[in-house]
Design a protein around this motif. Sequence first.
Motif, short mmCIF file in Angstrom:
data_model
loop_
_atom_site.label_atom_id
_atom_site.label_comp_id
_atom_site.label_asym_id
_atom_site.label_seq_id
_atom_site.Cartn_x
_atom_site.Cartn_y
_atom_site.Cartn_z
N PHE B 220 10.78 53.90 -17.36
CA PHE B 220 11.79 52.67 -17.13
C PHE B 220 13.08 53.21 -16.51
N SER B 221 13.68 52.24 -15.47
CA SER B 221 14.92 52.60 -15.05
C SER B 221 15.84 52.06 -16.00
N ILE B 222 16.99 52.78 -16.26
CA ILE B 222 17.81 52.26 -17.25
C ILE B 222 19.42 52.43 -16.75
N ILE B 223 20.13 51.28 -17.00
CA ILE B 223 21.56 51.23 -16.51
C ILE B 223 22.10 50.97 -17.93
N ILE B 224 23.18 51.96 -18.36
CA ILE B 224 23.67 51.76 -19.42
C ILE B 224 25.37 51.75 -19.38
N VAL B 225 25.85 50.83 -19.88
CA VAL B 225 27.45 50.79 -20.06
C VAL B 225 27.87 51.55 -21.17
N THR B 226 29.03 52.35 -20.77
CA THR B 226 29.39 53.02 -22.02
C THR B 226 30.87 53.33 -21.90
N HIS B 227 31.53 53.15 -22.94
CA HIS B 227 33.10 53.56 -22.87
C HIS B 227 33.39 54.86 -23.26
N ASN B 228 32.25 55.56 -23.49
CA ASN B 228 32.07 57.05 -24.06
C ASN B 228 31.93 57.96 -23.01
N MET B 229 32.81 58.65 -22.31
CA MET B 229 32.34 59.30 -21.15
C MET B 229 31.64 60.51 -21.21
N GLN B 230 31.65 61.26 -22.71
CA GLN B 230 30.85 62.32 -22.83
C GLN B 230 29.39 61.80 -23.00
N GLN B 231 29.26 60.67 -23.53
CA GLN B 231 27.76 59.88 -23.42
C GLN B 231 27.46 59.97 -22.31
N ALA B 232 28.10 59.49 -21.19
CA ALA B 232 27.60 59.14 -19.88
C ALA B 232 27.28 60.77 -19.16
N ALA B 233 27.99 61.72 -19.51
CA ALA B 233 27.82 62.91 -18.87
C ALA B 233 26.60 63.52 -19.60
N ARG B 234 26.40 63.14 -20.88
CA ARG B 234 25.12 63.79 -21.46
C ARG B 234 23.84 63.20 -21.31
N ILE B 235 23.84 61.95 -20.84
CA ILE B 235 22.50 61.27 -20.72
C ILE B 235 22.17 60.77 -19.29
N SER B 236 23.15 60.45 -18.47
CA SER B 236 23.02 59.95 -17.19
C SER B 236 22.66 60.83 -16.03
#
Lengths: 292, 274
Positions: B220-236
């Motif tokens: 799938f193509s995933i679009i994820i909103v996050t306020h957690n920058m570490q999370q964005a860095a880890r998974i996107s």
Amino acid sequence: MQLIDQSKVKSKMQTRLMKNNVLKGVFFGATMFALVVLVILLYRIFTQGIGYLDLEFFQNFASRFPEKAGIKAAFYGSLWVMGVIAPVSLILGVGTAIYLEEYAKKNRFTTFIQLNISNLAGVPSIVFGLLGLTVFVRMLEMGRSVLAGGLTMSLLILPIIVVASQESVRSVPKELREASYAMGATKWQTIRRVVLPAAIPGILTGGILALSRAIGETAPLLMIGALTFVAYLPENLLSGFTVMPIQIFNWTSRPQTEFHDVAAAGIIVLLAMLLIMNSIAVLIRNKFSKRL
Amino acid sequence: MKTIMDEKKIQKPQRAEAEQKADGQSVYKIENFNLWYGKDQALTDINFEIPEHKVTAIIGPSGCGKSTFIKALNRMVEMVPIVKMSGDIKYRDNNIFDSKYKVEDLRTKVGMVFQKPNPFPKSIYENVVYGPKIHGIKNKKVLDEIVEKSLKGAALWEEVKDRLNENAYGLSGGQQQRLCIARCLAIEPDVILMDEPTSALDPISTLKVEELVQELKKEFSIIIVTHNMQQAARISDKTAFFLNGEVVEFSDTNKLFSNPSDKRTEDYITGRFG
């Protein structure tokens, strides 16, 4: 320096505490007053009416002789009228509530409707009787029938059902609707599968309470000309009829005191029916609130 | 003169094609998109493309419009009655605001996972088959298969396979959120939108959801909103940085976090504000 004078606080303490106790007594008295009146009423009715309350009371029609008088016609009449009221008022009421809550856009028109529904809930029942007489009995030529009576009563309790259903539809969490819409569900699918299952206990409770108000109402039915002396059962929707409150009213207005006792027996039946309906409402509420 | 113009005409699409090849297909093209709540402008002139089979993270401080943006992608934002919009959002060449392109159709292809787990007060099984059922699938065998596949896809199967008929409210918060992901997978979407899916979860459940996202991006193509920058860095793979309703920067996640080209991005990711 202290801003609060402790001796003054102490001198006030006694009166403050006393006031508290006095008011507690007043409120307790208010509660007891209602309770005592209710107990006296029930006691009088039961001692008067219990002698007449037997199987024959349900099997006999109205009669000139108190020993032979029964509530059969009125009891079945009430059931027939309820048979009209329940589907008509629930379908119209729930439909209106769903339209207003789920489909209608909030604008001046819907605010106007909303305001009028609340107003209608406060209109005296005799006015609904007049409406029923004009529209159902005369204009639509239904005559003094079960159908005309049932439709008039449906109108009477419609605002109550609409408001109760609206509240219970509104209390369904927004998140559940969102979850449904986000998967491509249409409005109707969301209403049927998410909103209604969650709202149905509230709707049924409100509906049953409204119905129990309807079976106790007399004025609108007198207005449309429900009969007061009936010695037959309704055969179809266009038959003449009487209902329990009218029968009771008829008995109490007779000069013989024996008939007053018969009326008391009728009241016991009516009260029992109301109690049963209200307990069903409570049962439904409890059953569904446990499930969630 | 004529030849030059012709050349230009040809050159432009060529370049666009070349870019697409390097980046793969895009699922969403957002063009000059603006959004207002009443008179307050929440999104201003958004322009970017969201690639296929990648995880695209949307980061930014509270109130920067990232949730509004993701809800615009499946038009859920229209549940707020005072919303006004201009510009275009194209999902695989369909303008999603086109009256011919039905919103129900769009949402069948674009699933969504919300901030707070929101399972229905029904059994686990009924939750998963909700989507397929509303799309008219009634065959019990097919539904059973969908349930198993979706729950496996959401890494929940092993935990719940023996109690599919129990109420979903009996699950823990993390399990509920994975159930919501399974419910979303059950309609076999193309894109999955996730609006801060882990903000209500504990660290272990968060980790599970993050691992899941890595698994899911294969299909799938995933679009994820996050306020957690570490999370964005880890998974996107790609990250868009939103600030005050504008996209400040959109680039590869590695580049955005190691070498941001905008001063404001740098200030935000180094924790100077937000």
